[in-house]
Write a protein that holds these residues in place. Structure first.
Motif, PDB file in Angstrom:
ATOM      1  N   GLY A 187       0.810  -1.212   0.000  1.00  0.00           N
ATOM      2  CA  GLY A 187       0.000   0.000   0.000  1.00  0.00           C
ATOM      3  C   GLY A 187       0.843   1.263   0.000  1.00  0.00           C
ATOM      4  N   LYS A 188       1.948   1.233   0.759  1.00  0.00           N
ATOM      5  CA  LYS A 188       2.859   2.384   0.775  1.00  0.00           C
ATOM      6  C   LYS A 188       3.425   2.654  -0.618  1.00  0.00           C
ATOM      7  CE  LYS A 188       4.643   2.245   5.520  1.00  0.00           C
ATOM      8  NZ  LYS A 188       5.861   2.077   6.333  1.00  0.00           N
ATOM      9  N   GLU A 189       3.809   1.579  -1.325  1.00  0.00           N
ATOM     10  CA  GLU A 189       4.367   1.751  -2.666  1.00  0.00           C
ATOM     11  C   GLU A 189       3.313   2.294  -3.632  1.00  0.00           C
ATOM     12  OE1 GLU A 189       7.407   1.581  -3.623  1.00  0.00           O
ATOM     13  OE2 GLU A 189       8.327   0.681  -1.851  1.00  0.00           O
ATOM     14  N   SER A 190       2.072   1.838  -3.476  1.00  0.00           N
ATOM     15  CA  SER A 190       1.010   2.334  -4.358  1.00  0.00           C
ATOM     16  C   SER A 190       0.799   3.827  -4.176  1.00  0.00           C
ATOM     17  CB  SER A 190      -0.301   1.583  -4.083  1.00  0.00           C
ATOM     18  OG  SER A 190      -0.210   0.235  -4.481  1.00  0.00           O
ATOM     19  N   ILE A 191       0.681   4.279  -2.926  1.00  0.00           N
ATOM     20  CA  ILE A 191       0.461   5.708  -2.691  1.00  0.00           C
ATOM     21  C   ILE A 191       1.706   6.506  -3.052  1.00  0.00           C
ATOM     22  CG2 ILE A 191       1.194   5.945  -0.277  1.00  0.00           C
ATOM     23  CD1 ILE A 191      -2.085   7.319  -1.763  1.00  0.00           C
ATOM     24  N   SER A 192       2.883   5.883  -2.943  1.00  0.00           N
ATOM     25  CA  SER A 192       4.121   6.564  -3.331  1.00  0.00           C
ATOM     26  C   SER A 192       4.174   6.798  -4.835  1.00  0.00           C
ATOM     27  CB  SER A 192       5.345   5.749  -2.891  1.00  0.00           C
ATOM     28  OG  SER A 192       5.454   5.725  -1.484  1.00  0.00           O
ATOM     29  N   SER A 193       3.500   5.922  -5.602  1.00  0.00           N
ATOM     30  CA  SER A 193       3.463   6.126  -7.060  1.00  0.00           C
ATOM     31  C   SER A 193       2.737   7.418  -7.407  1.00  0.00           C
ATOM     32  CB  SER A 193       2.791   4.937  -7.753  1.00  0.00           C
ATOM     33  OG  SER A 193       1.384   4.929  -7.533  1.00  0.00           O
ATOM     34  N   ILE A 194       1.710   7.764  -6.624  1.00  0.00           N
ATOM     35  CA  ILE A 194       0.982   9.013  -6.867  1.00  0.00           C
ATOM     36  C   ILE A 194       1.823  10.208  -6.433  1.00  0.00           C
ATOM     37  CG2 ILE A 194      -1.051  10.358  -6.229  1.00  0.00           C
ATOM     38  CD1 ILE A 194      -2.668   7.870  -6.187  1.00  0.00           C
ATOM     39  N   GLU A 195       2.545  10.065  -5.324  1.00  0.00           N
ATOM     40  CA  GLU A 195       3.445  11.140  -4.896  1.00  0.00           C
ATOM     41  C   GLU A 195       4.486  11.412  -5.978  1.00  0.00           C
ATOM     42  OE1 GLU A 195       3.561  10.986  -0.054  1.00  0.00           O
ATOM     43  OE2 GLU A 195       4.723   9.485  -1.134  1.00  0.00           O
ATOM     44  N   ALA A 196       5.049  10.332  -6.558  1.00  0.00           N
ATOM     45  CA  ALA A 196       6.032  10.489  -7.637  1.00  0.00           C
ATOM     46  C   ALA A 196       5.391  11.136  -8.854  1.00  0.00           C
ATOM     47  CB  ALA A 196       6.623   9.128  -7.993  1.00  0.00           C
ATOM     48  N   LEU A 197       4.153  10.740  -9.140  1.00  0.00           N
ATOM     49  CA  LEU A 197       3.443  11.278 -10.305  1.00  0.00           C
ATOM     50  C   LEU A 197       3.249  12.783 -10.193  1.00  0.00           C
ATOM     51  CD1 LEU A 197       1.524  10.988 -12.839  1.00  0.00           C
ATOM     52  CD2 LEU A 197      -0.320  10.663 -11.174  1.00  0.00           C
ATOM     53  N   VAL A 198       2.717  13.237  -9.061  1.00  0.00           N
ATOM     54  CA  VAL A 198       2.412  14.668  -8.950  1.00  0.00           C
ATOM     55  C   VAL A 198       3.690  15.510  -8.957  1.00  0.00           C
ATOM     56  CG1 VAL A 198       0.170  14.364  -7.866  1.00  0.00           C
ATOM     57  CG2 VAL A 198       2.197  14.486  -6.428  1.00  0.00           C
ATOM     58  N   LYS A 199       4.781  14.964  -8.490  1.00  0.00           N
ATOM     59  CA  LYS A 199       6.054  15.685  -8.564  1.00  0.00           C
ATOM     60  C   LYS A 199       6.506  15.847 -10.005  1.00  0.00           C
ATOM     61  CE  LYS A 199       7.659  14.379  -3.944  1.00  0.00           C
ATOM     62  NZ  LYS A 199       8.599  13.550  -3.159  1.00  0.00           N
ATOM     63  N   VAL A 200       6.286  14.802 -10.824  1.00  0.00           N
ATOM     64  CA  VAL A 200       6.671  14.861 -12.234  1.00  0.00           C
ATOM     65  C   VAL A 200       5.825  15.884 -12.986  1.00  0.00           C
ATOM     66  CG1 VAL A 200       6.682  13.583 -14.411  1.00  0.00           C
ATOM     67  CG2 VAL A 200       7.587  12.510 -12.345  1.00  0.00           C
ATOM     68  N   VAL A 201       4.516  15.824 -12.822  1.00  0.00           N
ATOM     69  CA  VAL A 201       3.643  16.666 -13.650  1.00  0.00           C
ATOM     70  C   VAL A 201       3.541  18.108 -13.156  1.00  0.00           C
ATOM     71  CG1 VAL A 201       2.301  14.677 -14.424  1.00  0.00           C
ATOM     72  CG2 VAL A 201       1.510  15.985 -12.442  1.00  0.00           C
ATOM     73  N   THR A 202       3.835  18.353 -11.856  1.00  0.00           N
ATOM     74  CA  THR A 202       3.797  19.732 -11.358  1.00  0.00           C
ATOM     75  C   THR A 202       5.178  20.366 -11.323  1.00  0.00           C
ATOM     76  OG1 THR A 202       4.044  19.099  -9.020  1.00  0.00           O
ATOM     77  CG2 THR A 202       1.788  19.211  -9.924  1.00  0.00           C
ATOM     78  N   GLY A 203       6.216  19.514 -11.299  1.00  0.00           N
ATOM     79  CA  GLY A 203       7.574  20.040 -11.199  1.00  0.00           C
ATOM     80  C   GLY A 203       7.887  20.608  -9.832  1.00  0.00           C
TER      81      GLY A 203
END
Length: 285
Positions: A187-203
């Motif tokens: 579950g931690k890895e799944s939610i971490s994927s979203i954290e990584a995503l928003v960092k990529v798309v928002t910069g």
């Protein structure tokens, strides 16, 4: 089509869905795929071509999978095929799945028919009502075809999205470990994927709770979806979620890990699609 006994309820769902066992029909059918798409695929299994392929496979099988002395390999490859078959029909149900994962990964790297093997394994797993399917290169307890497609789509992301893929891959591996599943860290890895995503798309950097507001401000997600995922992030931080202390008893089990993987994969796919569409519009304006 399901058998008559299944359709009229003479066999219970517990007997139909094979989660912690494997009946003879399923094991036999999986072996038939191996025989048709690996052992005899490409010609006579005693040919010189097959001899070389078998030698390469069984060296890797002994060294990387069985962890057995390589000098115990037979001199003749067809003898190893026979031993491989005997072991396949003697081993525990979860060891069959481990064999399938190893064979598929090897075939993807060394042959042209790895994906055919995976496709036909999944056909058998579905037909024989196994609770498992290949998702990427991992056998996972995800039954719905729509769920499989959503996760595989997210796992296919490359280049600047590679960190997202790594988190989702690890979430799948941790959830799918048939000997010692780690649902909490999945579950931690799944939610971490979203954290990584928003960092990529928002910069930008920050917590998911902070950055998901940026997605709304930049009109990449509607307010209702922002609320949903902010709430989901909040759940992971609660005492019953996945970020509580290690010495506390976690209530986060398979259903929660499975849900997190699927909804996080779906969110990744959605946001990337919106983000790339907006990028194209900016570039063409």
């Amino acid at each position: 089509m399901r058998k008559f006994s299944e359709r009229v309820g003479l066999v219970s769902n517990a007997e139909i869905i094979q989660r912690s066992s494997m009946n003879n029909e399923l094991r036999n059918s999986l072996w038939n795929v191996i025989y048709l798409y690996f052992i005899t695929n490409g010609g006579d299994y005693r040919s010189a071509y097959k001899d070389k392929q078998y030698n390469d496979f069984f060296v890797s099988y002994y060294v990387d999978f069985l962890k057995q002395p390589i000098d115990t390999l037979s001199d003749y490859s067809f003898q190893e095929v026979s031993k491989y078959r005997d072991n396949f029909f003697r081993c525990a149900w979860f060891e069959v799945y481990e064999n399938l994962e190893f064979l598929y990964s090897w075939c993807v790297e060394r042959t042209s028919y790895g994906e055919d093997l995976k496709y036909n394994f999944n056909l058998v797993l579905e037909k024989e009502s196994s609770a498992y399917r290949f998702v990427g290169d991992i056998l996972s307890e995800i039954i719905s075809e729509e769920e499989i497609n959503e996760v595989e789509k997210a796992l296919s992301k490359e280049n600047k999205y590679s960190s997202i893929k790594e988190h989702l891959s690890q979430a799948l591996i941790l959830m799918s470990d048939r000997k010692s599943p780690d649902y909490r860290n999945s579950g931690k890895e799944s939610i971490s994927s979203i954290e990584a995503l928003v960092k990529v798309v928002t910069g930008k950097s920050g917590t998911l709770g902070q950055l998901i507001k940026e997605l709304e401000r930049e009109k990449m997600i509607p307010p209702t979806l922002k609320t949903v995922y902010s709430t989901l992030y909040g759940y992971t931080c609660e005492e019953d979620g996945i970020r509580h202390a290690l010495n506390e008893v976690s209530k986060f089990e398979y259903p929660e890990a499975r849900y997190m993987l699927i909804v996080c994969s779906a969110f990744v796919n959605y946001v990337i699609e919106v983000y790339e569409q907006k990028s194209l519009e900016v570039a063409s304006s």
